[in-house]
Enzyme design. Structure first.
Site, short mmCIF file in Angstrom:
data_model
loop_
_atom_site.label_atom_id
_atom_site.label_comp_id
_atom_site.label_asym_id
_atom_site.label_seq_id
_atom_site.Cartn_x
_atom_site.Cartn_y
_atom_site.Cartn_z
N CYS A 87 0.84 -1.20 0.00
CA CYS A 87 0.00 0.00 0.00
C CYS A 87 0.88 1.25 0.00
O CYS A 87 1.60 1.48 -0.96
CB CYS A 87 -0.98 -0.05 1.17
N HIS A 174 -3.90 -5.78 0.05
CA HIS A 174 -3.57 -6.26 1.40
C HIS A 174 -3.89 -7.74 1.57
O HIS A 174 -4.91 -8.11 2.17
CB HIS A 174 -4.35 -5.45 2.44
N GLU A 176 -2.27 -9.48 3.57
CA GLU A 176 -1.98 -9.71 5.00
C GLU A 176 -3.18 -9.37 5.89
O GLU A 176 -3.09 -9.40 7.12
CB GLU A 176 -0.77 -8.88 5.41
#
Length: 240
Positions: A87, A174, A176
């Site tokens: 990001c 994302h 994660e």
């Protein structure tokens, strides 16, 4: 492998990456960049991870520590360290590599489909990506692809969703993602959840099943494994 993780907000701690590192036996140290008194030298870590944050990569006047962070990223790349940017981290890495970062035409917030590029099929890391997958995004800024990098992914809203350059891996999305982290974001930045072409409602953002999070985390682990395997085959000269 000793990982140094750069956070821009305490919220970023609630993600999957430290659990992956612990399971793989990689020491993991997280540090909040705005509180860094002395940025660590490249010799103090083996790999660098740069997470997301609510600021823009060019807001150095508002966040003066961004300049020191860019120097730290540049030093890690010059030293041939593996660098992962996610990001805002991807945008900072792109800028350090000479690419432009800028505000996109609209925000992209929530769960959206991302597609792997044709070029990714021929890259050892990009080849791990499915042809299309649903993942979590929360951004309005974007980046150009640095010279010599391979564009790995795109979405309908943003053409550039990731790239690989030597030992560098940059992802706008994302993988994660964790449920607690999404809830914190939705609470902290609730004013951004205004219906738009690529902005979902709070119910849509928060309504995903655990299986979707697990699928994202599993893909993140496959990417990380491929990334670390690939960096061992590359020249230690970051220019190559």
């Amino acid at each position: 492998m000793r990982f140094l993780c750069l956070q821009h907000s305490p919220v970023a701690a609630e993600v999957h990456l430290p659990d992956w590192a612990q399971r793989c036996g990689h020491p993991w140290v997280s540090t909040l960049v705005p509180e860094l008194v002395q940025p660590p030298a490249p010799a103090e870590f083996d790999a660098l991870v740069v997470l997301g944050g609510p600021m823009s990569a060019w807001e150095v006047d508002k966040y003066p520590w961004l300049q020191a962070e860019k120097h730290l990223i540049a030093g890690a790349i010059e030293a041939g360290k593996p660098v992962l940017g996610i990001c805002l981290g991807a945008q900072l890495v792109a800028e350090v590599l000479g690419a432009r970062t800028y505000a996109g035409p609209q925000p992209e917030i929530g769960w959206h489909p991302v597609q792997a590029t044709a070029a990714s099929r021929h890259h050892p890391v990009g080849s791990v990506l499915p042809e299309a997958f649903e993942t979590f995004l929360w951004h309005g800024d974007t980046f150009d692809i640095p010279e010599g990098a391979v564009r790995l992914a795109r979405s309908t809203a943003f053409e550039n969703q990731g790239f690989a350059w030597n030992r560098v891996l940059a992802l706008q999305f994302h993988l994660e993602v964790r449920p607690d982290w999404v809830r914190l974001l939705a609470r902290r930045d609730a004013e951004q959840l205004v219906a738009g072409a690529y902005t979902q409602s709070a119910d849509q953002v928060l309504g995903k099943a655990e299986a979707v999070y697990a699928a994202n985390n599993a893909l993140m682990e496959r990417l990380l494994d491929a990334w670390l395997a690939s960096v061992g085959t590359l020249s230690s000269d970051p220019r190559s």
